[in-house]
Design a protein around this motif. Structure first.
Motif, mmCIF file in Angstrom:
data_model
loop_
_atom_site.group_PDB
_atom_site.id
_atom_site.type_symbol
_atom_site.label_atom_id
_atom_site.label_comp_id
_atom_site.label_asym_id
_atom_site.label_seq_id
_atom_site.Cartn_x
_atom_site.Cartn_y
_atom_site.Cartn_z
ATOM 1 N N ARG A 1 0.901 -0.784 0.307
ATOM 2 C CA ARG A 1 0.300 -0.001 -0.461
ATOM 3 C C ARG A 1 0.824 1.213 -0.424
ATOM 4 O O ARG A 1 0.556 2.377 -0.467
ATOM 5 C CB ARG A 1 -1.360 0.012 1.298
ATOM 6 N N ALA A 2 2.152 1.408 0.872
ATOM 7 C CA ALA A 2 3.202 2.310 0.760
ATOM 8 C C ALA A 2 3.624 2.803 -0.291
ATOM 9 O O ALA A 2 3.338 3.568 -0.983
ATOM 10 C CB ALA A 2 4.142 1.546 1.280
ATOM 11 N N ARG A 3 3.830 1.699 -1.595
ATOM 12 C CA ARG A 3 4.156 1.725 -3.150
ATOM 13 C C ARG A 3 2.712 2.170 -3.774
ATOM 14 O O ARG A 3 3.425 3.097 -4.891
ATOM 15 C CB ARG A 3 4.805 0.402 -3.506
ATOM 16 N N ALA A 4 1.652 1.780 -3.382
ATOM 17 C CA ALA A 4 0.734 2.139 -4.055
ATOM 18 C C ALA A 4 0.156 4.133 -3.864
ATOM 19 O O ALA A 4 -0.233 4.704 -4.540
ATOM 20 C CB ALA A 4 -0.651 1.737 -3.663
ATOM 21 N N VAL A 5 1.032 4.277 -2.505
ATOM 22 C CA VAL A 5 0.437 5.628 -2.120
ATOM 23 C C VAL A 5 1.632 6.460 -3.488
ATOM 24 O O VAL A 5 1.249 7.885 -3.698
ATOM 25 C CB VAL A 5 0.792 5.870 -1.037
ATOM 26 N N LEU A 6 2.590 6.481 -3.471
ATOM 27 C CA LEU A 6 3.581 6.708 -4.357
ATOM 28 C C LEU A 6 3.393 7.091 -5.848
ATOM 29 O O LEU A 6 3.230 8.045 -6.474
ATOM 30 C CB LEU A 6 4.895 5.891 -4.278
ATOM 31 N N ASN A 7 2.621 5.690 -6.082
ATOM 32 C CA ASN A 7 1.852 6.127 -7.180
ATOM 33 C C ASN A 7 0.371 7.273 -8.030
ATOM 34 O O ASN A 7 0.752 7.744 -8.614
ATOM 35 C CB ASN A 7 1.384 4.776 -7.576
ATOM 36 N N GLU A 8 -0.221 7.042 -6.585
ATOM 37 C CA GLU A 8 -1.394 8.329 -5.993
ATOM 38 C C GLU A 8 -0.975 9.118 -6.639
ATOM 39 O O GLU A 8 -1.289 10.102 -7.424
ATOM 40 C CB GLU A 8 -2.162 7.365 -5.413
ATOM 41 N N MET A 9 0.483 9.969 -6.259
ATOM 42 C CA MET A 9 1.315 11.144 -6.389
ATOM 43 C C MET A 9 1.312 11.120 -7.307
ATOM 44 O O MET A 9 0.956 12.673 -7.477
ATOM 45 C CB MET A 9 2.172 10.668 -5.202
ATOM 46 N N ALA A 10 1.851 10.056 -8.218
ATOM 47 C CA ALA A 10 2.144 10.796 -9.348
ATOM 48 C C ALA A 10 0.694 10.977 -10.497
ATOM 49 O O ALA A 10 0.954 12.063 -11.124
ATOM 50 C CB ALA A 10 2.787 9.244 -10.025
ATOM 51 N N ALA A 11 -0.071 10.185 -9.889
ATOM 52 C CA ALA A 11 -1.335 10.495 -10.862
ATOM 53 C C ALA A 11 -2.184 11.902 -10.183
ATOM 54 O O ALA A 11 -2.841 12.010 -10.990
ATOM 55 C CB ALA A 11 -2.658 9.271 -10.415
ATOM 56 N N ALA A 12 -1.776 12.114 -9.099
ATOM 57 C CA ALA A 12 -2.178 13.579 -8.267
ATOM 58 C C ALA A 12 -1.553 15.059 -9.025
ATOM 59 O O ALA A 12 -1.818 15.280 -8.883
ATOM 60 C CB ALA A 12 -2.261 13.703 -6.840
ATOM 61 N N ARG A 13 -0.717 14.609 -9.284
ATOM 62 C CA ARG A 13 0.470 15.025 -10.338
ATOM 63 C C ARG A 13 1.373 16.186 -8.877
ATOM 64 O O ARG A 13 0.976 17.037 -8.873
ATOM 65 C CB ARG A 13 0.190 16.339 -11.293
ATOM 66 N N VAL A 14 1.740 15.619 -7.901
ATOM 67 C CA VAL A 14 2.458 15.978 -6.625
ATOM 68 C C VAL A 14 3.787 15.008 -7.193
ATOM 69 O O VAL A 14 3.876 14.065 -6.715
ATOM 70 C CB VAL A 14 1.741 15.489 -5.010
ATOM 71 N N PRO A 15 4.301 15.858 -7.216
ATOM 72 C CA PRO A 15 6.050 14.936 -7.667
ATOM 73 C C PRO A 15 6.400 14.562 -5.821
ATOM 74 O O PRO A 15 6.804 15.459 -4.905
ATOM 75 C CB PRO A 15 6.667 16.403 -8.139
#
Length: 730
Positions: free
Chosen positions: A435-449
């Motif tokens: 889930r921690a790695r999934a949140v990293l992917n969510e950051m990219a999707a939300a355009r939060v570098p």
């Protein structure tokens, strides 16, 4: 086991802090050159404003170096500076830096403009190089107060607070009063906070002693300067000094503002005064001050720090509901704390600061906020940290979902990189790497570098889970796909992962890669690499790393490094070599601690030298018995039980019990039965030999009594009493 010959530890070369010299950031211009400086009062003149164009009003010094025809002339430099072509002026100077500007006007203006332009691509190092050159030639006294103030402010802004501190002390010692923006920047960034407070005190002393007609208004401390010093007091936990500075604000006509009271919240929280924290908002409103968003973040952070998550939740919920009566909520918290009387003496000094409000129409009046303050991303993230500390990961994720929903109507609630990093940290702490790695992917999707800190948290999680393969993949993604350059913490984390997986070759590879990228190793880098070789049974290679660390001027060999060296030898039972290291450690002024003795105890056990354990136990009793922990005492007890030193074993386990440490009786029972159950039962031993064993046998009986094994005196105390003539325990 990996062989030492597989590795070649590369020699380290110091990396200069600034172009052109390794000591610029460490060189301390506060040591004045040997030249004379003239009248102190003349040097107290200050420019009215801090600007890069102001020149020195003092007369030129007669000892200023002359320039030959090949060097930059003052006229050429000054013309470029007046045209605001700072880059060309610096190029002219750097073409022959040994030939410095000879006039105070040119030198001061060059430093001022280089400092003023320190946010450019070259940053502050250009100004620092000029300072280094001037100091080397004993010409720092060419510089006026304005240029030195600008240089100090630029150094602090560029995170070289040490150089800023040195420049400001130099100014004060030469009778120059720095601009308040310079010392405010330095005080706000200096560590430790006690150092920042000493600098601020020195500035105030010099301002008080200077003739009033020579003190420019730009030198006097304002609310921002006092806020920086008050924040340092809060960081240091110094309530007494905090009260003194707060009271001194009126002396300097620096009125407390909203940020001042934000720092008051921080100080009250640091002092454990929950009752006062709950009243600061009322104090602000009754004083006619308007809170800011940081005020509510400070309140939430304070209650999170107290572990009072419920109150922090209520504040955030009230903010979400746009309530203006938050003071009513906080007053209830304050009333709950009224019965608390266990307050430290220094913390009492904070009472008047908070209680000194103008109560308006009556003490029962509850002031309302002038407007609603919806929670922003910073407030939500602070609440998340409270949930993380309490292990409430699901609540952390719930807050993230709420923030994403609110962001559609309230942009200030939009999760930022700090928010996402906090969520990832919570999941990493719970061991949920997927889930921690999934949140990293969510950051990219939300355009939060994501930034380096985000990746470092994830890398640490993979290393702690012994998933070094995934850590390497993430590292490649970080560098190649995200374009984020790793730092020393990144490499230290990866090296530690290699240590956990017993991969000393991998640790060395990361260490050398770090240096090849131009990243200077830290003390932790060296210690981690030493640990890699120590745990893999290669203490000699660990010793080579230690020697490299000693030669590296950028790091300090600390106790942890010495202890790692001792542990490396003790793991193989090389007790004599370890003892030599300890003696050398003492000679260098580093005293052994519990970790040192713990490694020695384990080494003695491996080497099967129980006599050394008795010597070590005596040293522990003399030096660090209060700090002795379960690991050290348990190791010593093990050695003594195995060697049948039951009297000493009883001393050690008694010490453990006094400390609240429960000795492992089951283990010791097993050891006794397997090793010593027939120790005194031989029917063929001579009478003389039996007599020699009487004292040891009596200690063994006492130890058996402590263990609960059958012994010669059930029902008596197990402590050893003096042996009486005629006693026979056979």
């Amino acid at each position: 086991m990996l062989r030492c010959t597989r590795y070649s530890l590369q020699l380290l070369q110091p990396h200069p802090s600034f172009p052109g010299g390794a000591t610029c950031s460490c060189s301390c211009p506060c040591s004045p050159p040997s030249s004379s400086f003239g009248n102190q009062h003349q040097r107290l003149h200050q420019p009215a404003a801090l600007s890069p164009a102001t020149s020195r009003s003092s007369t030129p010094l007669t000892h200023a170096p002359d320039h030959d025809e090949d060097g930059p002339s003052d006229d050429a430099l000054l013309a470029l500076l007046r045209a605001h072509d700072t880059d060309a002026a610096y190029s002219l100077f750097s073409s022959k830096p040994s030939l410095l500007p000879s006039s105070p006007t040119t030198a001061s203006r060059l430093l001022a403009q280089l400092s003023f332009n320190s946010n450019g691509p070259d940053g502050f190092p250009r100004a620092a190089r000029l300072l280094q050159s001037l100091r080397a030639r004993g010409a720092l006294d060419l510089l006026d107060a304005n240029s030195l103030s600008l240089a100090a402010a630029a150094a602090a802004r560029c995170r070289d607070a040490r150089l800023a501190h040195s420049l400001l002390l130099y100014m004060l010692r030469q009778g120059l009063l720095p601009d308040r923006r310079a010392y405010t920047a330095a005080v706000s960034r200096l560590t430790p906070p006690t150092k920042a407070l000493r600098l601020f005190d020195a500035v105030l002393r010099n301002l008080r002693s200077a003739p009033p007609e020579l003190v420019s208004p730009s030198c006097l401390p304002d609310a921002a300067a006092f806020n920086a010093a008050l924040s340092a007091c809060a960081d240091a936990g110094d309530c007494r000094r905090f009260r003194q500075l707060f009271d001194a604000m009126s002396e300097w006509s620096a009125a407390a503002d909203a940020l001042t009271y934000n720092v008051v919240i921080k100080m009250c929280a640091r002092a454990g005064r929950k009752d006062l924290v709950a009243r600061v908002l009322e104090r602000m409103l009754f004083s006619g001050l308007t809170p800011c968003a940081t005020t509510f973040h400070s309140l939430v952070a304070a209650f999170v720090g107290f572990g009072d998550i419920a109150t922090a939740e209520r504040i955030v919920q009230a903010m979400r509901e746009e309530r203006k009566d938050i003071c009513l909520l906080l007053r209830a918290v304050s009333m709950d704390c009224d019965g608390v009387t266990d307050v430290e003496e220094g913390a009492v000094l904070l009472d008047d600061i908070v209680a000194g409000a103008k109560q308006g129409q009556g003490s029962d009046e509850v002031p309302l906020l002038p407007k609603a303050y919806p929670p922003n991303a910073r407030v939500y993230t602070t609440l998340m940290k409270g949930y993380t500390n309490a292990g409430r990961v699901d609540d952390v994720l719930a807050v993230l979902r709420a923030m994403r929903q609110e962001a559609q109507t309230a942009p200030a609630s939009r999760p930022d990189h700090v928010t996402y990093t906090t969520v990832i940290s919570a999941l990493v702490g719970a061991g949920d790497m997927a889930r921690a790695r999934a949140v990293l992917n969510e950051m990219a999707a939300a355009r939060v570098p994501a930034n380096r800190v985000t990746y470092n948290v994830l890398l640490k999680g993979y290393c702690q889970q012994l998933q070094i393969g995934q850590a390497r993949e993430l590292f490649e993604e970080m560098v190649t796909d995200a374009g984020i350059q790793p730092g020393v913490v990144t490499y230290n984390t990866l090296m530690d992962g290699c240590v956990l997986t017993d991969d000393s070759a991998g640790a060395l590879a990361f260490f050398n890669e770090m240096r090849s990228r131009g990243i200077a190793p830290s003390t932790v880098s060296y210690t981690t690499l030493m640990k890699a070789f120590a745990v893999s049974g290669q203490p000699k290679v660990a010793h080579k790393v230690f020697e490299e660390m000693e030669r590296d001027p950028r790091v300090t060999v600390d106790r942890a490094a010495w202890n790692m060296l001792v542990e490396g030898y003790c793991r193989l039972g090389l007790v004599e070599t370890a003892k030599q290291v300890v003696e050398r450690m003492k000679e260098r002024g580093v005293q052994p601690d519990v970790a040192t003795y713990g490694s020695m105890a384990k080494g003695i056990a491996v080497a099967r030298k129980p006599g050394e354990a008795l010597v070590l136990w005596n040293e522990v009793k003399e030096r660090c018995l209060k700090e002795a922990d379960e690991e050290l005492l348990g190791a010593l007890a093990d050695v003594c039980v195995r060697a049948a030193f039951f009297k000493k074993a009883l001393e050690i386990v008694a010490c453990m019990e006094e400390k609240g440490i429960a000795p492992n009786k089951t283990k010791y029972k097993k050891m006794y039965i397997e090793m010593h159950s027939r120790m005194f039962t031989s029917k063929h031993a001579s009478q003389a030999r039996q007599d020699r064993r009487r004292e040891r046998k009596r200690a063994a009986e006492a130890f058996k009594f402590w263990l609960g094994l059958p012994n010669s005196y059930y029902g008596s105390e197990w402590q050893i009493e003096p042996l009486l003539d005629g006693d026979d325990l056979s």
